[in-house]
Write a protein that holds these residues in place. Sequence first.
Motif, PDB file in Angstrom:
ATOM      1  N   MET A   1       0.847  -1.180   0.000  1.00  0.00           N
ATOM      2  CA  MET A   1       0.000   0.000   0.000  1.00  0.00           C
ATOM      3  C   MET A   1       0.889   1.238   0.000  1.00  0.00           C
ATOM      4  O   MET A   1       1.818   1.345   0.778  1.00  0.00           O
ATOM      5  N   THR A   2       0.587   2.197  -0.860  1.00  0.00           N
ATOM      6  CA  THR A   2       1.390   3.412  -0.919  1.00  0.00           C
ATOM      7  C   THR A   2       0.916   4.401   0.130  1.00  0.00           C
ATOM      8  O   THR A   2      -0.270   4.463   0.463  1.00  0.00           O
ATOM      9  N   LYS A   3       1.858   5.151   0.619  1.00  0.00           N
ATOM     10  CA  LYS A   3       1.549   6.137   1.640  1.00  0.00           C
ATOM     11  C   LYS A   3       1.174   7.459   0.980  1.00  0.00           C
ATOM     12  O   LYS A   3       1.794   7.867   0.014  1.00  0.00           O
ATOM     13  N   GLU A   4       0.128   8.113   1.516  1.00  0.00           N
ATOM     14  CA  GLU A   4      -0.295   9.397   0.964  1.00  0.00           C
ATOM     15  C   GLU A   4       0.694  10.484   1.352  1.00  0.00           C
ATOM     16  O   GLU A   4       1.259  10.448   2.440  1.00  0.00           O
ATOM     17  N   PRO A   5       0.898  11.460   0.476  1.00  0.00           N
ATOM     18  CA  PRO A   5       1.731  12.592   0.869  1.00  0.00           C
ATOM     19  C   PRO A   5       1.045  13.352   1.991  1.00  0.00           C
ATOM     20  O   PRO A   5      -0.185  13.323   2.108  1.00  0.00           O
ATOM     21  N   PRO A   6       1.807  14.061   2.845  1.00  0.00           N
ATOM     22  CA  PRO A   6       1.202  14.785   3.964  1.00  0.00           C
ATOM     23  C   PRO A   6       0.114  15.763   3.528  1.00  0.00           C
ATOM     24  O   PRO A   6      -0.878  15.929   4.219  1.00  0.00           O
ATOM     25  N   GLU A   7       0.288  16.387   2.363  1.00  0.00           N
ATOM     26  CA  GLU A   7      -0.706  17.355   1.902  1.00  0.00           C
ATOM     27  C   GLU A   7      -2.069  16.694   1.712  1.00  0.00           C
ATOM     28  O   GLU A   7      -3.103  17.280   2.000  1.00  0.00           O
ATOM     29  N   ALA A   8      -2.076  15.462   1.198  1.00  0.00           N
ATOM     30  CA  ALA A   8      -3.339  14.760   0.975  1.00  0.00           C
ATOM     31  C   ALA A   8      -4.030  14.472   2.300  1.00  0.00           C
ATOM     32  O   ALA A   8      -5.242  14.619   2.428  1.00  0.00           O
ATOM     33  N   ALA A   9      -3.256  14.066   3.312  1.00  0.00           N
ATOM     34  CA  ALA A   9      -3.836  13.794   4.627  1.00  0.00           C
ATOM     35  C   ALA A   9      -4.416  15.066   5.222  1.00  0.00           C
ATOM     36  O   ALA A   9      -5.485  15.042   5.833  1.00  0.00           O
ATOM     37  N   GLU A  10      -3.735  16.196   5.045  1.00  0.00           N
ATOM     38  CA  GLU A  10      -4.225  17.457   5.586  1.00  0.00           C
ATOM     39  C   GLU A  10      -5.547  17.859   4.951  1.00  0.00           C
ATOM     40  O   GLU A  10      -6.431  18.384   5.609  1.00  0.00           O
ATOM     41  N   ARG A  11      -5.683  17.623   3.687  1.00  0.00           N
ATOM     42  CA  ARG A  11      -6.932  17.974   3.002  1.00  0.00           C
ATOM     43  C   ARG A  11      -8.067  17.061   3.450  1.00  0.00           C
ATOM     44  O   ARG A  11      -9.216  17.426   3.378  1.00  0.00           O
ATOM     45  N   ARG A  12      -7.743  15.881   3.893  1.00  0.00           N
ATOM     46  CA  ARG A  12      -8.771  14.917   4.226  1.00  0.00           C
ATOM     47  C   ARG A  12      -9.365  15.113   5.604  1.00  0.00           C
ATOM     48  O   ARG A  12     -10.474  14.661   5.853  1.00  0.00           O
ATOM     49  N   ALA A  13      -8.668  15.754   6.530  1.00  0.00           N
ATOM     50  CA  ALA A  13      -9.183  15.883   7.896  1.00  0.00           C
ATOM     51  C   ALA A  13     -10.579  16.507   7.929  1.00  0.00           C
ATOM     52  O   ALA A  13     -11.472  15.959   8.574  1.00  0.00           O
ATOM     53  N   PRO A  14     -10.813  17.623   7.237  1.00  0.00           N
ATOM     54  CA  PRO A  14     -12.169  18.188   7.258  1.00  0.00           C
ATOM     55  C   PRO A  14     -13.218  17.232   6.687  1.00  0.00           C
ATOM     56  O   PRO A  14     -14.329  17.133   7.212  1.00  0.00           O
ATOM     57  N   GLU A  15     -12.846  16.512   5.643  1.00  0.00           N
ATOM     58  CA  GLU A  15     -13.776  15.555   5.042  1.00  0.00           C
ATOM     59  C   GLU A  15     -14.093  14.423   6.007  1.00  0.00           C
ATOM     60  O   GLU A  15     -15.256  14.008   6.138  1.00  0.00           O
ATOM     61  N   LEU A  16     -13.064  13.925   6.687  1.00  0.00           N
ATOM     62  CA  LEU A  16     -13.271  12.849   7.652  1.00  0.00           C
ATOM     63  C   LEU A  16     -14.183  13.303   8.791  1.00  0.00           C
ATOM     64  O   LEU A  16     -15.044  12.549   9.246  1.00  0.00           O
ATOM     65  N   LEU A  17     -13.967  14.524   9.240  1.00  0.00           N
ATOM     66  CA  LEU A  17     -14.779  15.065  10.322  1.00  0.00           C
ATOM     67  C   LEU A  17     -16.243  15.181   9.884  1.00  0.00           C
ATOM     68  O   LEU A  17     -17.158  14.792  10.623  1.00  0.00           O
ATOM     69  N   TYR A  18     -16.456  15.690   8.685  1.00  0.00           N
ATOM     70  CA  TYR A  18     -17.804  15.825   8.131  1.00  0.00           C
ATOM     71  C   TYR A  18     -18.482  14.459   8.001  1.00  0.00           C
ATOM     72  O   TYR A  18     -19.623  14.267   8.429  1.00  0.00           O
ATOM     73  N   GLU A  19     -17.752  13.486   7.434  1.00  0.00           N
ATOM     74  CA  GLU A  19     -18.310  12.144   7.256  1.00  0.00           C
ATOM     75  C   GLU A  19     -18.677  11.517   8.593  1.00  0.00           C
ATOM     76  O   GLU A  19     -19.741  10.911   8.737  1.00  0.00           O
ATOM     77  N   TRP A  20     -17.785  11.676   9.576  1.00  0.00           N
ATOM     78  CA  TRP A  20     -18.058  11.108  10.896  1.00  0.00           C
ATOM     79  C   TRP A  20     -19.327  11.724  11.490  1.00  0.00           C
ATOM     80  O   TRP A  20     -20.187  11.011  12.017  1.00  0.00           O
ATOM     81  N   ARG A  21     -19.444  13.046  11.415  1.00  0.00           N
ATOM     82  CA  ARG A  21     -20.592  13.730  12.010  1.00  0.00           C
ATOM     83  C   ARG A  21     -21.900  13.264  11.372  1.00  0.00           C
ATOM     84  O   ARG A  21     -22.889  13.002  12.073  1.00  0.00           O
ATOM     85  N   LEU A  22     -21.902  13.118  10.054  1.00  0.00           N
ATOM     86  CA  LEU A  22     -23.114  12.645   9.379  1.00  0.00           C
ATOM     87  C   LEU A  22     -23.471  11.231   9.819  1.00  0.00           C
ATOM     88  O   LEU A  22     -24.643  10.930  10.093  1.00  0.00           O
ATOM     89  N   ARG A  23     -22.470  10.353   9.887  1.00  0.00           N
ATOM     90  CA  ARG A  23     -22.726   8.972  10.321  1.00  0.00           C
ATOM     91  C   ARG A  23     -23.218   8.917  11.755  1.00  0.00           C
ATOM     92  O   ARG A  23     -24.024   8.064  12.114  1.00  0.00           O
ATOM     93  N   ALA A  24     -22.718   9.846  12.589  1.00  0.00           N
ATOM     94  CA  ALA A  24     -23.144   9.887  13.994  1.00  0.00           C
ATOM     95  C   ALA A  24     -24.528  10.515  14.149  1.00  0.00           C
ATOM     96  O   ALA A  24     -25.106  10.472  15.237  1.00  0.00           O
ATOM     97  N   GLY A  25     -25.040  11.133  13.081  1.00  0.00           N
ATOM     98  CA  GLY A  25     -26.356  11.742  13.126  1.00  0.00           C
ATOM     99  C   GLY A  25     -26.413  12.999  13.972  1.00  0.00           C
ATOM    100  O   GLY A  25     -27.430  13.295  14.590  1.00  0.00           O
ATOM    101  N   LEU A  26     -25.313  13.752  13.983  1.00  0.00           N
ATOM    102  CA  LEU A  26     -25.234  14.960  14.799  1.00  0.00           C
ATOM    103  C   LEU A  26     -25.270  16.216  13.940  1.00  0.00           C
ATOM    104  O   LEU A  26     -24.812  16.208  12.795  1.00  0.00           O
ATOM    105  N   THR A  27     -25.784  17.282  14.513  1.00  0.00           N
ATOM    106  CA  THR A  27     -25.662  18.591  13.873  1.00  0.00           C
ATOM    107  C   THR A  27     -24.280  19.139  14.229  1.00  0.00           C
ATOM    108  O   THR A  27     -23.603  18.629  15.138  1.00  0.00           O
TER     109      THR A  27
END
Length: 94
Positions: A1-27
Motif C-alpha cells: 500500500m502506498t503512503k499518501e503525501p502529507p498534503e493529501a492527509a491534511e486535506r482529508r481531515a475536514p472531510e473525515l470530520l464531516y463524514e463522521w458527524r453525518l454517520r453519527a447523526g449529529l448537527t
Amino acid sequence: MTKEPPEAAERRAPELLYEWRLRAGLTQADAGNRVDVAQSTWSDWEAGRKSPGVAQAVALERLTEGHVPVATWPARPRRRSRRAGAAAKRGRDR
C-alpha cells in the motif's frame, strides 16, 4: 500500500470530520458541544478554513474513536507572544 503525501492527509481531515458527524447523526452544534466549541468553529473545521489546536485535535480523535486522527490535521504555525512582538518592534525602531 502506498503512503499518501502529507498534503493529501491534511486535506482529508475536514472531510473525515464531516463524514463522521453525518454517520453519527449529529448537527454541527451538537458535535461542537461534545468538544466544547461553538457551531461556527466546527463549521470552520469541516470547511477547512481553520484547524483545531493540539488539545482540540486530541479531543476530536477521542470523540470520533480514531476516525479523525490528530495527524490528519495540518500543523498550526506558532504564534509569537505579545511580549516577543513588542521586543522585536523596539529593536526595529532603534
